[in-house]
Design a protein around this motif. Structure first.
Motif, mmCIF file in Angstrom:
data_model
loop_
_atom_site.group_PDB
_atom_site.id
_atom_site.type_symbol
_atom_site.label_atom_id
_atom_site.label_comp_id
_atom_site.label_asym_id
_atom_site.label_seq_id
_atom_site.Cartn_x
_atom_site.Cartn_y
_atom_site.Cartn_z
ATOM 1 N N TYR A 187 57.302 1.767 27.075
ATOM 2 C CA TYR A 187 58.615 2.385 27.274
ATOM 3 C C TYR A 187 59.501 1.445 28.088
ATOM 4 C CZ TYR A 187 56.153 6.617 25.814
ATOM 5 O OH TYR A 187 55.406 7.545 25.119
ATOM 6 N N SER A 188 60.776 1.338 27.685
ATOM 7 C CA SER A 188 61.696 0.460 28.401
ATOM 8 C C SER A 188 61.894 0.926 29.837
ATOM 9 C CB SER A 188 63.032 0.364 27.659
ATOM 10 O OG SER A 188 63.557 1.651 27.390
ATOM 11 N N ASP A 189 61.870 2.227 30.057
ATOM 12 C CA ASP A 189 61.843 2.796 31.404
ATOM 13 C C ASP A 189 60.412 3.255 31.642
ATOM 14 O OD1 ASP A 189 61.870 4.361 33.695
ATOM 15 O OD2 ASP A 189 63.757 5.349 33.201
ATOM 16 N N PRO A 190 59.671 2.599 32.512
ATOM 17 C CA PRO A 190 58.239 2.902 32.648
ATOM 18 C C PRO A 190 57.933 4.334 33.067
ATOM 19 C CG PRO A 190 58.988 1.506 34.447
ATOM 20 C CD PRO A 190 60.107 1.544 33.444
ATOM 21 N N LYS A 191 58.929 5.058 33.598
ATOM 22 C CA LYS A 191 58.695 6.427 34.056
ATOM 23 C C LYS A 191 59.264 7.470 33.110
ATOM 24 C CE LYS A 191 58.588 5.114 38.942
ATOM 25 N NZ LYS A 191 59.187 5.343 40.291
ATOM 26 N N ASN A 192 59.856 7.005 31.989
ATOM 27 C CA ASN A 192 60.537 7.936 31.089
ATOM 28 C C ASN A 192 60.011 7.775 29.662
ATOM 29 O OD1 ASN A 192 62.246 9.609 29.693
ATOM 30 N ND2 ASN A 192 64.109 8.420 30.097
ATOM 31 N N PRO A 193 59.177 8.720 29.201
ATOM 32 C CA PRO A 193 58.640 8.604 27.838
ATOM 33 C C PRO A 193 59.685 8.821 26.747
ATOM 34 C CG PRO A 193 58.001 10.693 28.824
ATOM 35 C CD PRO A 193 58.660 9.907 29.915
ATOM 36 N N ALA A 194 60.877 9.279 27.131
ATOM 37 C CA ALA A 194 61.942 9.446 26.146
ATOM 38 C C ALA A 194 62.745 8.165 25.949
ATOM 39 C CB ALA A 194 62.876 10.580 26.573
ATOM 40 N N SER A 195 62.492 7.178 26.776
ATOM 41 C CA SER A 195 63.221 5.912 26.642
ATOM 42 C C SER A 195 62.660 5.130 25.453
ATOM 43 C CB SER A 195 63.115 5.095 27.927
ATOM 44 O OG SER A 195 61.774 4.726 28.186
ATOM 45 N N PRO A 196 63.482 4.288 24.840
ATOM 46 C CA PRO A 196 63.002 3.547 23.662
ATOM 47 C C PRO A 196 61.900 2.567 24.029
ATOM 48 C CG PRO A 196 65.152 2.752 24.361
ATOM 49 C CD PRO A 196 64.890 3.990 25.152
ATOM 50 N N ALA A 197 61.015 2.329 23.075
ATOM 51 C CA ALA A 197 59.947 1.357 23.281
ATOM 52 C C ALA A 197 60.512 -0.052 23.140
ATOM 53 C CB ALA A 197 58.831 1.575 22.274
#
Length: 216
Positions: A119-129
């Motif tokens: 994940y582009s944001d390591p804490k946000n699984p909704a962020s794009p890979a």
């Protein structure tokens, strides 16, 4: 030729970060979910002298190791192991751009191993890979040619040609080629290692306390 192997491996169920990063000794970093070791190091040294401190890089091209399309080969014991990106394993697991990598293995300290995408944001699984990048770089200049050094520019032929460059970008991979993040298998968060296209490809140090991975 490849021969069946028997391993009995017990990893920490609840790994914790160690007080200090521990470098990978000669031997496997971890094991893939298909039972094949991730073993990035080569046993070849400058002029055959381990004492020189100059270890050839398995993927550097200076020493022909007979690696196949999985960047792997067979040891004299018949054990098959990966020195780099396990191409067919990633294909088998459906790993690829645009989505977070599935877990592909376990490190010797009990933390999970993933492939190149997180994940582009390591804490946000909704962020794009995104494809995660190593922060190891080739050293500038040349190697010492005195005192047993091989000389020549730092071109990746040796492990010692690389140095870590600090990166304060949130989620950047650390010295161990890992980061604290959420993953599909660990939605509450974990420390995780990532294989990368650039060196070290397979991590060369541990964030936790590893066991010795040896065939039984």
């Amino acid at each position: 030729t490849i021969e069946p192997q028997r391993y009995e491996i017990v990893l920490p169920a609840n790994p914790q970060p160690a007080a200090e990063i521990q470098p990978l000794p000669m031997g496997p970093f971890g094991i893939a979910l298909n039972g094949v070791f991730f073993d990035p190091g080569a046993a070849e040294f400058w002029q055959g002298e381990r004492e020189s401190g100059w270890q050839y890089e398995a993927l550097g091209g200076a020493v022909p190791l007979g690696l196949d399309e999985n960047h792997a080969h067979v040891q004299p014991s018949g054990a098959y192991h990966y020195h780099g990106i396990p191409v067919l394993l990633l294909k088998q697991f459906g790993a690829g751009p645009g989505k977070h990598s599935p877990q592909i293995g376990w490190a010797a300290d009990g933390y999970p191993i993933y492939a190149k995408w997180g994940y582009s944001d390591p804490k946000n699984p909704a962020s794009p890979a995104a494809e995660l990048k190593s922060n190891w770089r080739l050293k500038p200049g040349t190697r010492p040619a005195t005192g047993g050094g091989p000389g020549g520019r730092h071109d990746g032929a040796f492990v010692q040609d690389y140095e870590f460059v600090e990166n304060d970008t949130p989620g950047a991979l650390d010295r161990c080629n890992g980061r604290f993040c959420v993953t599909p298998e660990f939605p509450e968060g974990t420390y995780a290692y990532f294989l990368t296209e650039a060196w070290p490809v397979i991590p060369r140090s541990f964030r936790g306390t590893p066991i010795q991975l040896r065939p039984q």
